[in-house]
Design a protein around this motif. Structure first.
Motif, PDB file in Angstrom:
ATOM      1  N   SER A  40      60.442  -2.876  53.029  1.00  0.00           N
ATOM      2  CA  SER A  40      60.168  -4.020  52.157  1.00  0.00           C
ATOM      3  C   SER A  40      61.119  -5.188  52.434  1.00  0.00           C
ATOM      4  O   SER A  40      60.869  -6.304  51.990  1.00  0.00           O
ATOM      5  N   ILE A  41      62.201  -4.937  53.153  1.00  0.00           N
ATOM      6  CA  ILE A  41      63.093  -6.039  53.527  1.00  0.00           C
ATOM      7  C   ILE A  41      63.171  -6.184  55.048  1.00  0.00           C
ATOM      8  O   ILE A  41      64.178  -6.612  55.606  1.00  0.00           O
ATOM      9  N   THR A  87      61.952  -7.688  39.008  1.00  0.00           N
ATOM     10  CA  THR A  87      60.887  -7.922  39.988  1.00  0.00           C
ATOM     11  C   THR A  87      60.244  -9.289  39.817  1.00  0.00           C
ATOM     12  O   THR A  87      59.625  -9.801  40.730  1.00  0.00           O
ATOM     13  N   SER A 104      52.639 -14.853  42.324  1.00  0.00           N
ATOM     14  CA  SER A 104      53.465 -15.489  43.355  1.00  0.00           C
ATOM     15  C   SER A 104      52.756 -16.681  43.991  1.00  0.00           C
ATOM     16  O   SER A 104      53.402 -17.646  44.405  1.00  0.00           O
ATOM     17  N   THR A 126      54.292  -2.832  44.183  1.00  0.00           N
ATOM     18  CA  THR A 126      55.438  -3.558  43.626  1.00  0.00           C
ATOM     19  C   THR A 126      55.799  -3.023  42.244  1.00  0.00           C
ATOM     20  O   THR A 126      56.975  -2.808  41.941  1.00  0.00           O
ATOM     21  N   LEU A 130      62.020  -5.542  45.686  1.00  0.00           N
ATOM     22  CA  LEU A 130      60.976  -6.285  46.402  1.00  0.00           C
ATOM     23  C   LEU A 130      59.941  -5.294  46.923  1.00  0.00           C
ATOM     24  O   LEU A 130      60.307  -4.311  47.582  1.00  0.00           O
ATOM     25  N   LEU A 137      60.024 -13.451  39.373  1.00  0.00           N
ATOM     26  CA  LEU A 137      60.698 -14.516  40.110  1.00  0.00           C
ATOM     27  C   LEU A 137      60.844 -15.773  39.259  1.00  0.00           C
ATOM     28  O   LEU A 137      60.241 -15.896  38.193  1.00  0.00           O
TER      29      LEU A 137
END
Length: 371
Positions: free
Chosen positions: A103-104, A284, A42, A171, A312, A286
């Motif tokens: 996680s959100i 998962t 990331s 994750t 996420l 991106l």
């Protein structure tokens, strides 16, 4: 105080090491001495501009360290505590945290802006105010972060291993255990065996999957997957299909967990084809936020009752799951030592990312030095 940090100044340019100034922690904030930081894909997405972040930004969102100072009203940690940082903070009271979906958490809204609540930038330097990736910026010797990003861990846990449980391990592990809801006897395919995928393999194994098919073009990644619980490995989804069909007598996989460096429509379509009736495809990996990378036959999805799910942080609740996973590490049920391929100094951070992009590392770790 001063700190050395690895900064993205412009997308597409090399990461630069700069000396920056840190403000003292204010209410709800803590000063952490980072001891270790994980090199996760990331960060590359921000450096390359796949994820558009406010720049300049101190990179690094997988980190562990020791609390040096606490601001007013801090209750979660105290000076001297060893902590693993959670790359999504958890406030505990928003609608999502309160319903067990940390996680959100709403506090995660500003992870690409990089400031603390109240648009506060504790890091300044030659280019003005610096953001910190995921409000952490673990590629720095020190950081001022919010207490909601801290999870206290036992003092006897080696932080150089525990660091991975701030992002990559939960994750991947959670993508299998929580999002795909892998059950004993299941057949699972994991596509992309890096720092996330290797832990999806471990999670599937721990959940009791009978067949775990690891897919990665690189032989070193496939070998690591076989070492840590995969039952079969292939260079591509296409090559895996015949074995997958034979193993399940044509019923195909119960779940496909997609953990590539860059998510493409081909990878999504491959995962969709690999699961059978009632199967779950977990996303998962991106790509650019506006990238349209899901193109699937909707009628097949309906008739075969397939599910496509975004995941996420592995749908984990960091305050519970970080200690839980570390407990599994202590009992030998999850391997962390074996997934760390190489360590780097802060000055070598570009080398670390070159190695990651060249496929040499399952996980690389920056070891901070403090003079």
């Amino acid at each position: 105080m001063k700190t050395q940090a690895a900064v993205v100044i412009e997308t597409g340019k090399r990461i630069e090491i700069e000396e920056l100034t840190l403000d003292k922690p204010r209410a709800g904030e803590v000063l952490i001495q980072y001891t270790h930081a994980g090199l996760c894909h990331s960060d590359v997405h921000i450096a390359h501009g796949d994820l558009e972040a406010r720049l300049p930004m101190v990179l690094g969102h997988e980190g562990a360290g020791i609390i040096q100072e606490v601001g007013e009203g801090v209750t979660r940690v105290k000076v001297g505590d060893h902590v693993v940082c959670s790359f999504i903070p958890n406030c505990g009271t928003c609608r999502y945290c309160a319903s067990g979906q940390q996680s959100i958490c709403d506090m995660g809204a500003t992870i690409l802006e990089g400031y603390l609540p109240g648009e506060r930038f504790p890091i300044t330097g030659p280019r003005g105010e610096y953001g910190a990736m995921c409000m952490l910026g673990t590629f720095s010797q020190y950081g001022v972060i919010h207490q909601n990003s801290c999870v206290k861990v036992d003092d006897d846990l080696p932080l150089e291993k525990a660091v991975l449980v701030g992002c990559g391990v939960p994750t991947g592990w959670g993508a299998a255990v929580n999002t795909a809801n892998v059950k004993a006897g299941d057949t699972v395919m994991v596509v992309g065996i890096g720092g996330i995928g290797i832990n999806a393999v471990q999670g599937a194994r721990l959940a009791g999957a009978k067949n775990i098919i690891a897919v990665d073009p690189l032989e070193n990644k496939r070998e690591k997957a076989m070492e840590l619980g995969a039952t079969h490995s292939f260079a591509s989804t296409d090559e895996a299909m015949q074995t997958l069909t034979d193993l399940t007598r044509g019923q195909m996989a119960d779940s496909a967990i997609l953990t590539p460096g860059l998510m493409t429509s081909e990878i999504v379509a491959g995962g969709f084809s690999a699961v059978g009736k009632g199967g779950v495809v977990v996303l998962t990996g991106l790509n650019k936020l506006e990238e349209q990378n899901i193109e699937l036959p909707g009628s097949i999805m309906t008739l075969f009752r397939k599910t496509l799910k975004g995941s996420l942080f592995g749908d984990c609740n960091p305050t519970v799951d970080i200690p839980r996973i570390l407990g599994l590490y202590q009992s030998g049920d999850i391997k962390l030592d074996e997934i760390i391929t190489q360590t780097y100094t802060l000055d070598q951070v570009n080398d670390g990312y070159d190695d990651l992009l060249a496929g040499k590392n399952v996980r690389g770790v920056v070891v901070h030095s403090h003079n």
